[in-house]
Write a protein that holds these residues in place. Structure first.
Motif, short mmCIF file in Angstrom:
data_model
loop_
_atom_site.label_atom_id
_atom_site.label_comp_id
_atom_site.label_asym_id
_atom_site.label_seq_id
_atom_site.Cartn_x
_atom_site.Cartn_y
_atom_site.Cartn_z
N GLU A 13 8.28 -3.46 -7.09
CA GLU A 13 7.60 -2.17 -7.25
C GLU A 13 6.10 -2.31 -7.43
N ASP A 14 5.65 -3.30 -8.20
CA ASP A 14 4.21 -3.46 -8.45
C ASP A 14 3.45 -3.77 -7.16
N VAL A 15 3.99 -4.66 -6.36
CA VAL A 15 3.33 -5.03 -5.10
C VAL A 15 3.29 -3.84 -4.15
N VAL A 16 4.39 -3.11 -4.05
CA VAL A 16 4.45 -1.97 -3.14
C VAL A 16 3.50 -0.86 -3.60
N LYS A 17 3.40 -0.65 -4.90
CA LYS A 17 2.44 0.35 -5.40
C LYS A 17 1.02 -0.02 -4.98
N LYS A 18 0.70 -1.30 -5.07
CA LYS A 18 -0.63 -1.75 -4.65
C LYS A 18 -0.82 -1.56 -3.15
N MET A 19 0.21 -1.88 -2.38
CA MET A 19 0.12 -1.77 -0.92
C MET A 19 -0.14 -0.34 -0.45
N PHE A 20 0.30 0.63 -1.23
CA PHE A 20 0.15 2.04 -0.85
C PHE A 20 -0.88 2.77 -1.71
N SER A 21 -1.70 2.00 -2.42
CA SER A 21 -2.74 2.58 -3.27
C SER A 21 -3.88 3.15 -2.42
N ARG A 22 -4.60 4.12 -2.97
CA ARG A 22 -5.73 4.70 -2.24
C ARG A 22 -6.91 3.73 -2.11
N PRO A 23 -7.35 3.09 -3.19
CA PRO A 23 -8.50 2.17 -3.04
C PRO A 23 -8.14 0.99 -2.15
N CYS A 24 -8.98 0.73 -1.17
CA CYS A 24 -8.64 -0.32 -0.20
C CYS A 24 -8.63 -1.70 -0.84
N ALA A 25 -9.40 -1.93 -1.87
CA ALA A 25 -9.39 -3.24 -2.54
C ALA A 25 -8.03 -3.50 -3.18
N VAL A 26 -7.44 -2.48 -3.76
CA VAL A 26 -6.12 -2.61 -4.38
C VAL A 26 -5.06 -2.80 -3.29
N ARG A 27 -5.20 -2.04 -2.19
CA ARG A 27 -4.26 -2.20 -1.06
C ARG A 27 -4.32 -3.62 -0.52
N ASP A 28 -5.52 -4.15 -0.38
CA ASP A 28 -5.68 -5.50 0.13
C ASP A 28 -5.04 -6.52 -0.82
#
Length: 83
Positions: A13-28
């Motif tokens: 869940e934590d990784v997927v939340k980051k992958m779909f986050s709005r800030p691109c740095a968090v997505r990356d």
């Protein structure tokens, strides 16, 4: 988002939340973590499918850095499946 829900059993869940986050740095960051999971478990069928799905989603992004990370994930996924 059903697409994200399907990736939770594979990447967590934590990784997927980051992958779909709005800030691109968090997505990356989430995509980097996803790539590490693929490197460690690439022979697993669900990880292979999840890697391809994550790569596809990333390559559809508007940010070039995320698209590039998606291409890296695709390459890593395909290379991991060969070993």
């Amino acid at each position: 988002m059903k697409y994200a829900e399907a990736l939770i059993p594979v990447f967590g869940e934590d990784v997927v939340k980051k992958m779909f986050s709005r800030p691109c740095a968090v997505r990356d960051e989430g995509l980097k973590e996803c790539e590490e999971i693929i490197k460690n478990n690439g022979n697993d069928q669900s990880v292979f499918q999840g890697g391809l799905s994550a790569a596809s989603q990333a390559m559809d992004d508007k940010i070039a850095q995320i698209v590039s990370r998606g291409l890296q994930i695709m390459t890593t996924t395909l290379n991991s499946a060969q070993t």
